[in-house]
Motif scaffolding. Structure first.
Motif, PDB file in Angstrom:
ATOM      1  N   ALA A  66     107.737  -4.466 -26.833  1.00  0.00           N
ATOM      2  CA  ALA A  66     107.209  -5.833 -26.899  1.00  0.00           C
ATOM      3  C   ALA A  66     108.316  -6.804 -27.283  1.00  0.00           C
ATOM      4  N   GLY A  67     109.239  -6.339 -28.107  1.00  0.00           N
ATOM      5  CA  GLY A  67     110.424  -7.103 -28.456  1.00  0.00           C
ATOM      6  C   GLY A  67     110.166  -8.528 -28.897  1.00  0.00           C
ATOM      7  N   LYS A  68     110.929  -9.434 -28.325  1.00  0.00           N
ATOM      8  CA  LYS A  68     110.862 -10.840 -28.725  1.00  0.00           C
ATOM      9  C   LYS A  68     109.549 -11.509 -28.328  1.00  0.00           C
ATOM     10  N   ASP A  69     108.801 -10.893 -27.445  1.00  0.00           N
ATOM     11  CA  ASP A  69     107.526 -11.469 -27.019  1.00  0.00           C
ATOM     12  C   ASP A  69     106.379 -11.167 -27.984  1.00  0.00           C
ATOM     13  N   LEU A  70     106.629 -10.282 -28.945  1.00  0.00           N
ATOM     14  CA  LEU A  70     105.593  -9.910 -29.902  1.00  0.00           C
ATOM     15  C   LEU A  70     105.489 -10.983 -30.989  1.00  0.00           C
ATOM     16  N   ASP A  71     104.284 -11.472 -31.201  1.00  0.00           N
ATOM     17  CA  ASP A  71     104.033 -12.467 -32.236  1.00  0.00           C
ATOM     18  C   ASP A  71     104.481 -11.905 -33.584  1.00  0.00           C
ATOM     19  N   PRO A  72     105.221 -12.678 -34.379  1.00  0.00           N
ATOM     20  CA  PRO A  72     105.704 -12.183 -35.669  1.00  0.00           C
ATOM     21  C   PRO A  72     104.591 -11.671 -36.590  1.00  0.00           C
ATOM     22  N   LYS A  73     103.432 -12.305 -36.559  1.00  0.00           N
ATOM     23  CA  LYS A  73     102.315 -11.827 -37.385  1.00  0.00           C
ATOM     24  C   LYS A  73     101.831 -10.465 -36.915  1.00  0.00           C
ATOM     25  N   GLN A  74     101.756 -10.288 -35.588  1.00  0.00           N
ATOM     26  CA  GLN A  74     101.313  -9.004 -35.047  1.00  0.00           C
ATOM     27  C   GLN A  74     102.371  -7.932 -35.286  1.00  0.00           C
ATOM     28  N   LYS A  75     103.640  -8.303 -35.209  1.00  0.00           N
ATOM     29  CA  LYS A  75     104.696  -7.335 -35.484  1.00  0.00           C
ATOM     30  C   LYS A  75     104.572  -6.834 -36.925  1.00  0.00           C
ATOM     31  N   LYS A  76     104.267  -7.719 -37.855  1.00  0.00           N
ATOM     32  CA  LYS A  76     104.081  -7.330 -39.261  1.00  0.00           C
ATOM     33  C   LYS A  76     102.910  -6.358 -39.379  1.00  0.00           C
ATOM     34  N   VAL A  77     101.815  -6.645 -38.690  1.00  0.00           N
ATOM     35  CA  VAL A  77     100.649  -5.745 -38.702  1.00  0.00           C
ATOM     36  C   VAL A  77     101.056  -4.368 -38.184  1.00  0.00           C
ATOM     37  N   LEU A  78     101.810  -4.333 -37.092  1.00  0.00           N
ATOM     38  CA  LEU A  78     102.211  -3.058 -36.506  1.00  0.00           C
ATOM     39  C   LEU A  78     103.211  -2.311 -37.385  1.00  0.00           C
ATOM     40  N   GLU A  79     104.106  -3.036 -38.015  1.00  0.00           N
ATOM     41  CA  GLU A  79     105.041  -2.395 -38.953  1.00  0.00           C
ATOM     42  C   GLU A  79     104.267  -1.825 -40.140  1.00  0.00           C
ATOM     43  N   ASP A  80     103.267  -2.546 -40.617  1.00  0.00           N
ATOM     44  CA  ASP A  80     102.424  -2.049 -41.705  1.00  0.00           C
ATOM     45  C   ASP A  80     101.628  -0.817 -41.254  1.00  0.00           C
ATOM     46  N   ALA A  81     101.287  -0.782 -39.974  1.00  0.00           N
ATOM     47  CA  ALA A  81     100.561   0.368 -39.432  1.00  0.00           C
ATOM     48  C   ALA A  81     101.420   1.633 -39.497  1.00  0.00           C
ATOM     49  N   LYS A  82     102.736   1.478 -39.428  1.00  0.00           N
ATOM     50  CA  LYS A  82     103.616   2.642 -39.581  1.00  0.00           C
ATOM     51  C   LYS A  82     103.421   3.262 -40.964  1.00  0.00           C
ATOM     52  N   ASP A  83     103.377   2.407 -41.994  1.00  0.00           N
ATOM     53  CA  ASP A  83     103.154   2.905 -43.355  1.00  0.00           C
ATOM     54  C   ASP A  83     101.782   3.567 -43.471  1.00  0.00           C
ATOM     55  N   SER A  84     100.777   2.952 -42.858  1.00  0.00           N
ATOM     56  CA  SER A  84      99.424   3.527 -42.870  1.00  0.00           C
ATOM     57  C   SER A  84      99.393   4.873 -42.151  1.00  0.00           C
ATOM     58  N   LEU A  85     100.137   4.974 -41.068  1.00  0.00           N
ATOM     59  CA  LEU A  85     100.205   6.215 -40.307  1.00  0.00           C
ATOM     60  C   LEU A  85     100.874   7.318 -41.140  1.00  0.00           C
ATOM     61  N   ARG A  86     101.933   6.958 -41.846  1.00  0.00           N
ATOM     62  CA  ARG A  86     102.591   7.938 -42.727  1.00  0.00           C
ATOM     63  C   ARG A  86     101.598   8.450 -43.768  1.00  0.00           C
ATOM     64  N   ARG A  87     100.856   7.540 -44.370  1.00  0.00           N
ATOM     65  CA  ARG A  87      99.849   7.938 -45.364  1.00  0.00           C
ATOM     66  C   ARG A  87      98.752   8.807 -44.741  1.00  0.00           C
ATOM     67  N   ALA A  88      98.317   8.446 -43.541  1.00  0.00           N
ATOM     68  CA  ALA A  88      97.243   9.194 -42.868  1.00  0.00           C
ATOM     69  C   ALA A  88      97.648  10.650 -42.607  1.00  0.00           C
ATOM     70  N   PHE A  89      98.950  10.866 -42.423  1.00  0.00           N
ATOM     71  CA  PHE A  89      99.448  12.217 -42.178  1.00  0.00           C
ATOM     72  C   PHE A  89     100.069  12.832 -43.429  1.00  0.00           C
ATOM     73  N   GLY A  90      99.891  12.173 -44.583  1.00  0.00           N
ATOM     74  CA  GLY A  90     100.408  12.713 -45.842  1.00  0.00           C
ATOM     75  C   GLY A  90     101.917  12.720 -45.919  1.00  0.00           C
ATOM     76  N   ARG A  91     102.532  11.721 -45.313  1.00  0.00           N
ATOM     77  CA  ARG A  91     104.004  11.633 -45.298  1.00  0.00           C
ATOM     78  C   ARG A  91     104.490  10.373 -45.999  1.00  0.00           C
ATOM     79  N   ASP A  92     103.889  10.059 -47.116  1.00  0.00           N
ATOM     80  CA  ASP A  92     104.256   8.847 -47.864  1.00  0.00           C
ATOM     81  C   ASP A  92     105.723   8.810 -48.051  1.00  0.00           C
TER      82      ASP A  92
END
Length: 92
Positions: A66-92
């Motif tokens: 998505a690169g530069k076309d990704l809305d900064p707010k949505q990019k933050k949500v998706l970056e936060d989803a990485k942390d949530s995904l790590r937690r969901a798989f027990g990889r804090d």
């Protein structure tokens, strides 16, 4: 299917590894995005790596493509989803 102008759109829409929930990357809740990716990865029998690797790879792929076309707010949500995904798989 007509050939997509952007090959990355075809990958996220018709992944060979995961059957993604429609609109998963446009959600506003990082935990819901992570949970959807986790479920998709665990249900897939076509993935090459672990469910965690498949889910994280798809999320990272989407953010990078998505690169530069990704809305900064949505990019933050998706970056936060990485942390949530790590937690969901027990990889804090």
């Amino acid at each position: 299917m007509a050939k997509s102008r952007k090959w990355s759109q075809g990958v996220t829409g018709h992944s060979d590894a995961l059957d993604l929930e429609e609109g998963v990357f446009s959600g506003k809740d990082p935990d819901a995005i992570a949970e959807s990716l986790r479920k998709s990865a665990e249900a897939s029998d076509r993935k090459k790596g672990s469910p965690y690797q498949s889910a994280m790879s798809m999320l990272t792929f989407y953010i990078n493509r998505a690169g530069k076309d990704l809305d900064p707010k949505q990019k933050k949500v998706l970056e936060d989803a990485k942390d949530s995904l790590r937690r969901a798989f027990g990889r804090d």
